[in-house]
Enzyme design. Structure first.
Site, PDB file in Angstrom:
ATOM      1  N   SER A  79       2.093  17.225 -12.629  1.00  0.00           N
ATOM      2  CA  SER A  79       1.694  16.166 -11.692  1.00  0.00           C
ATOM      3  C   SER A  79       2.804  15.163 -11.442  1.00  0.00           C
ATOM      4  CB  SER A  79       0.455  15.441 -12.225  1.00  0.00           C
ATOM      5  OG  SER A  79       0.738  14.874 -13.484  1.00  0.00           O
ATOM      6  N   THR A 183      -0.224  10.255 -12.355  1.00  0.00           N
ATOM      7  CA  THR A 183       1.021   9.564 -12.010  1.00  0.00           C
ATOM      8  C   THR A 183       1.519   8.900 -13.263  1.00  0.00           C
ATOM      9  OG1 THR A 183       0.257   9.020  -9.782  1.00  0.00           O
ATOM     10  CG2 THR A 183       1.902   7.554 -10.719  1.00  0.00           C
ATOM     11  N   THR A 201       5.203  10.450  -8.985  1.00  0.00           N
ATOM     12  CA  THR A 201       4.145  11.463  -8.943  1.00  0.00           C
ATOM     13  C   THR A 201       4.441  12.519  -7.884  1.00  0.00           C
ATOM     14  OG1 THR A 201       1.740  11.777  -8.745  1.00  0.00           O
ATOM     15  CG2 THR A 201       2.740  10.234  -7.212  1.00  0.00           C
ATOM     16  N   ARG A 211       1.450  13.850   3.463  1.00  0.00           N
ATOM     17  CA  ARG A 211       0.536  12.848   2.881  1.00  0.00           C
ATOM     18  C   ARG A 211       1.307  11.978   1.866  1.00  0.00           C
ATOM     19  NH1 ARG A 211      -1.268  11.628  -2.678  1.00  0.00           N
ATOM     20  NH2 ARG A 211      -3.310  10.665  -2.527  1.00  0.00           N
ATOM     21  N   GLY A 213       0.685   8.990  -1.034  1.00  0.00           N
ATOM     22  CA  GLY A 213      -0.364   8.345  -1.826  1.00  0.00           C
ATOM     23  C   GLY A 213      -0.067   6.880  -2.082  1.00  0.00           C
ATOM     24  N   ASP A 214      -0.741   6.344  -3.077  1.00  0.00           N
ATOM     25  CA  ASP A 214      -0.593   4.925  -3.411  1.00  0.00           C
ATOM     26  C   ASP A 214       0.704   4.630  -4.164  1.00  0.00           C
ATOM     27  OD1 ASP A 214      -1.723   6.545  -5.510  1.00  0.00           O
ATOM     28  OD2 ASP A 214      -2.064   4.704  -6.653  1.00  0.00           O
ATOM     29  N   THR A 234      -3.221   4.862 -11.322  1.00  0.00           N
ATOM     30  CA  THR A 234      -3.240   6.316 -11.232  1.00  0.00           C
ATOM     31  C   THR A 234      -4.647   6.740 -10.834  1.00  0.00           C
ATOM     32  OG1 THR A 234      -2.825   8.400 -12.381  1.00  0.00           O
ATOM     33  CG2 THR A 234      -3.692   6.603 -13.716  1.00  0.00           C
ATOM     34  N   GLY A 235      -4.729   7.873 -10.183  1.00  0.00           N
ATOM     35  CA  GLY A 235      -6.039   8.334  -9.728  1.00  0.00           C
ATOM     36  C   GLY A 235      -5.972   8.702  -8.259  1.00  0.00           C
TER      37      GLY A 235
HETATM   38  N1  ASP Z   1      -2.301   8.313  -7.360  1.00  0.00           N
HETATM   39  C1  ASP Z   1      -1.571   9.506  -7.114  1.00  0.00           C
HETATM   40  C2  ASP Z   1      -1.809   9.961  -5.709  1.00  0.00           C
HETATM   41  O1  ASP Z   1      -2.921   9.827  -5.216  1.00  0.00           O
HETATM   42  C3  ASP Z   1      -1.844  10.630  -8.042  1.00  0.00           C
HETATM   43  C4  ASP Z   1      -2.585  10.301  -9.310  1.00  0.00           C
HETATM   44  O2  ASP Z   1      -2.259   9.358  -9.995  1.00  0.00           O
HETATM   45  O3  ASP Z   1      -3.536  11.001  -9.657  1.00  0.00           O
HETATM   46  O4  ASP Z   1      -0.910  10.502  -5.134  1.00  0.00           O
END
Ligand code: ASP
Length: 334
Positions: A79, A183, A201, A211, A213-214, A234-235
């Site tokens: 990841s 992440t 990440t 795409r 992410g955050d 993370t998430g």
């Molecule tokens: N937050 C990250 C994303 O959505 C990945 C993760 O931390 O699960 O890209």
């Protein structure tokens, strides 16, 4: 004080009781410095490297960069780094950012391909350009010009093949599974009280090409206010980005909340605003403050995070928040 608020604080202080030996979660007359906090158990190896860098006289930014590089290089990690989860076209596109509290500087790269250490690219963006964020091919080109290690990627063919297949089959974007993420967000409080942090990440496995992410978005996946503290996430990035969540956590600390209360409070607030059920938000935060205190919280059953000081390096379980916990004022319904 409304009862929900009282109950919320009571819940939080129970969670704050989970202090590891040598670590300080309460009000600290002698701040624990340096202090390193990161997401997930795999963050521990990064924390240990960050501490090693600081002990050898490196800066807090060096600690963040070299710490995160450890996770980016871990080929078992699916990841973070070049061995992370590919997007729908079969290409690994990575996101990373870095922030330096003193001077409030930030740099980030998004949807970058084939660069071994996106965190180093993010740092170069911060230090060597007038910009905060570079994306895609531009980010990759910049990283290569900066001499960063890369691998050859000819993603255009993969993207083209995917586009054709998608057009013919009307292929749906892969739904994100629970284990399909993670992440590294790593926060460092230096001995002098200054703060730095970073994120890296490969994002959501099977995401649409392009795409973002955050994690590379300042205020979403990471935020630092050098007068107050730092937070990282993370998430499910979409649910973090829609709420500027790391900024929110830091802002709660600015209002006087302990880092752990701030993480919990942000989840409560987001849960009240968001149409999704708390458990489906899949958001998790780590935070530390200037006083050397730290905390974390996640939706559902919570998540594991890593905390490192000179005397201890441990993996801890954060408290979790479920929909049953959400009341009208961000308090506990019970
Ligand atoms: N937050 C990250 C994303 O959505 C990945 C993760 O931390 O699960 O890209």
């Amino acid at each position: 004080m409304p009862s929900t608020r009282r109950q919320f604080l009571a819940t939080s202080s129970i969670a704050l009781g989970a202090t590891a030996p040598g670590l300080c979660t309460s009000d600290a007359p002698n701040p624990t410095r340096p202090l390193i906090v990161s997401t997930w158990p795999f963050g521990k190896a990064s924390n240990d490297e960050a501490l090693r860098v600081l002990t050898k006289g490196g800066s807090i930014l060096d600690a963040v960069e070299h710490g995160i590089k450890v996770t980016e290089l871990d080929t078992k990690n699916r990841s973070v780094g070049i061995s992370g989860s590919p997007n729908a076209a079969g290409v690994v596109q990575q996101d990373a950012c870095i922030m330096h509290g003193p001077g409030h500087q930030a740099g980030s790269v998004a949807a970058i391909e084939g660069i071994i250490h996106p965190i180093s690219a993010a740092r170069r963006v911060m230090e060597k350009t007038p910009h905060v964020m570079l994306v895609g091919d531009g980010a990759r080109m910049f990283a290569i010009e900066e001499g960063l290690k890369s691998i050859d990627v000819d993603s255009s063919k993969l993207h083209e093949a995917w586009r054709k297949e998608r057009a013919s089959k009307k292929q749906a974007v892969q739904k994100r599974s629970k284990g399909d993420h993670d992440t590294i967000a790593l926060l460092v409080l230096g001995s002098d009280g200054n703060i730095a942090g970073g994120c890296s990440t490969s994002g959501w496995g099977g995401k649409l090409p392009g795409r973002v992410g955050d994690s590379p978005i300042i205020g979403s996946g990471l935020y630092i206010d050098n007068e107050v503290g730092a937070a990282g996430a993370t998430g499910l990035g979409e649910n973090v980005m829609r709420h500027c969540a790391s900024f929110m956590v830091v802002d709660f600390m600015r209002q006087g909340l302990h880092p752990q209360e701030a993480c919990l409070r942000a989840i409560h607030r987001i849960s009240r605003i968001d149409p999704l059920a708390t458990e489906d938000l899949a958001i998790n935060f780590v935070a530390l403050d200037k006083k050397g205190r730290y905390g974390a919280a996640g939706t559902g059953t919570g998540f594991k995070y890593s905390v490192t000081t000179k005397s201890s390096s441990v993996v801890l379980q954060s408290p979790g928040v479920t929909s049953k916990d959400i009341g009208p004022e961000g308090g506990n319904r019970k």
